[in-house]
Design a protein around this motif. Structure first.
Motif, PDB file in Angstrom:
ATOM      1  N   LYS A   1       0.837  -1.199   0.000  1.00 29.65           N
ATOM      2  CA  LYS A   1       0.000   0.000   0.000  1.00 29.65           C
ATOM      3  C   LYS A   1       0.869   1.244   0.000  1.00 29.65           C
ATOM      4  CE  LYS A   1      -4.238  -1.631   0.429  1.00 29.65           C
ATOM      5  NZ  LYS A   1      -5.228  -1.445  -0.596  1.00 29.65           N
ATOM      6  N   THR A   2       0.374   2.288  -0.645  1.00 33.37           N
ATOM      7  CA  THR A   2       1.018   3.602  -0.631  1.00 33.37           C
ATOM      8  C   THR A   2      -0.072   4.646  -0.397  1.00 33.37           C
ATOM      9  OG1 THR A   2       2.607   5.014  -1.771  1.00 33.37           O
ATOM     10  CG2 THR A   2       0.875   4.029  -3.127  1.00 33.37           C
TER      11      THR A   2
ATOM     12  N   LEU B   1      -0.441   6.591   2.230  1.00 34.81           N
ATOM     13  CA  LEU B   1      -0.948   6.408   3.594  1.00 34.81           C
ATOM     14  C   LEU B   1      -1.216   7.710   4.343  1.00 34.81           C
ATOM     15  CD1 LEU B   1       1.354   3.419   4.556  1.00 34.81           C
ATOM     16  CD2 LEU B   1      -1.092   3.324   4.052  1.00 34.81           C
TER      17      LEU B   1
ATOM     18  N   PRO C   1      -5.240   6.614   4.742  1.00 31.59           N
ATOM     19  CA  PRO C   1      -4.763   5.625   5.719  1.00 31.59           C
ATOM     20  C   PRO C   1      -5.424   4.258   5.496  1.00 31.59           C
ATOM     21  CG  PRO C   1      -5.281   7.697   6.807  1.00 31.59           C
ATOM     22  CD  PRO C   1      -5.796   7.808   5.386  1.00 31.59           C
ATOM     23  N   TYR C   2      -4.728   3.198   5.915  1.00 32.29           N
ATOM     24  CA  TYR C   2      -5.199   1.830   5.722  1.00 32.29           C
ATOM     25  C   TYR C   2      -5.711   1.271   7.048  1.00 32.29           C
ATOM     26  CZ  TYR C   2      -5.290  -3.157   4.767  1.00 32.29           C
ATOM     27  OH  TYR C   2      -5.691  -4.459   4.634  1.00 32.29           O
TER      28      TYR C   2
ATOM     29  N   SER D   1      -0.990   4.801   9.008  1.00 30.76           N
ATOM     30  CA  SER D   1      -0.906   6.038   8.242  1.00 30.76           C
ATOM     31  C   SER D   1       0.532   6.532   8.232  1.00 30.76           C
ATOM     32  CB  SER D   1      -1.835   7.100   8.841  1.00 30.76           C
ATOM     33  OG  SER D   1      -1.442   7.417  10.165  1.00 30.76           O
ATOM     34  N   SER D   2       0.760   7.587   7.473  1.00 31.80           N
ATOM     35  CA  SER D   2       2.084   8.192   7.377  1.00 31.80           C
ATOM     36  C   SER D   2       1.922   9.705   7.289  1.00 31.80           C
ATOM     37  CB  SER D   2       2.817   7.668   6.145  1.00 31.80           C
ATOM     38  OG  SER D   2       4.076   8.304   6.014  1.00 31.80           O
TER      39      SER D   2
ATOM     40  N   ASP E   1       2.854  10.982   1.674  1.00 31.61           N
ATOM     41  CA  ASP E   1       2.421   9.987   0.694  1.00 31.61           C
ATOM     42  C   ASP E   1       3.601   9.380  -0.069  1.00 31.61           C
ATOM     43  OD1 ASP E   1      -0.279   9.777   1.195  1.00 31.61           O
ATOM     44  OD2 ASP E   1      -0.853  11.330  -0.238  1.00 31.61           O
TER      45      ASP E   1
ATOM     46  N   SER F   1       5.515   3.719   1.482  1.00 31.88           N
ATOM     47  CA  SER F   1       4.697   2.530   1.218  1.00 31.88           C
ATOM     48  C   SER F   1       4.996   1.477   2.273  1.00 31.88           C
ATOM     49  CB  SER F   1       4.957   1.962  -0.181  1.00 31.88           C
ATOM     50  OG  SER F   1       6.263   1.420  -0.277  1.00 31.88           O
TER      51      SER F   1
END
Length: 186
Positions: free
Chosen positions: A109-110, A112, A116-117, A173-174, A177, A180
């Motif tokens: 995933k990217t 984030l 967010p995932y 989350s990050s 962006d 990943s």
């Protein structure tokens, strides 16, 4: 896979019945994971340097030198699902790893920061790799708690040494962006 097959946090599908894979020229000939298989990418080589990317399913997971002199490399396997391509933007790269009939769901995933995932109900997320090219002040979070800061999987900069284990319902989350995650759901 049972414990007799070498199951671990790094290799949750074990290592019994594997098929070794080596591929190069990943720009002109990306490696696509065959149907019904999971690919554990255990080694990445790049002497191409600055601006060279490795991607899984079109998402950047490593940048710059790897396996070359004192420059970086993977500490944990990258995991790619059936049908996903492993590619680079430079042919001076190579990968090594193995195929296995998988029981876990690989995840890359990217985005984030903007998206967010959330770990699905009834699952746990095992993050084996975190990529960040954003640098100083960039964080990876779980439910708002910092888990990693700065560069990761970027040349001779740091990377995860052990998997991050995230519960169902938790949010990854990050602060940028330009990051990943790669790992698996179980």
């Amino acid at each position: 896979a049972g414990a007799t097959g070498g199951e671990s946090l790094f290799y949750p599908d074990g290592v019994s019945g594997i098929t070794p894979v080596i591929a190069n020229n990943l720009s002109s000939a990306p490696y696509t994971v065959p149907s019904g298989k999971t690919f554990y990418l255990t080694s990445y080589y790049s002497e191409a340097g600055s601006g060279t990317y490795l991607s899984v399913g079109g998402i950047t997971v490593y940048r710059d030198y790897a396996g070359y002199s004192n420059n970086g490399g993977l500490r944990q396997p990258l995991i790619a699902a059936s049908g996903e391509s492993v590619a680079s933007n430079n042919n001076s790269t190579a990968i090594n790893g193995f195929l296995i009939t998988g029981t876990v769901a690989p995840l890359t995933k990217t985005g984030l920061s903007s998206s967010p995932y959330t770990v699905p109900s009834g699952k746990m997320l095992f993050i084996t790799n975190y990529y960040s090219e954003a640098g100083s002040g960039t964080y990876l979070y779980m439910d708002g708690k910092a888990l990693y800061r700065d560069y990761s999987n970027y040349s001779n900069n740091g990377s995860l040494r052990q998997p991050l284990i995230i519960n169902a319902g938790s949010v990854v989350s990050s602060s940028s962006d330009a990051t990943s995650i790669n790992g698996y759901l179980r």
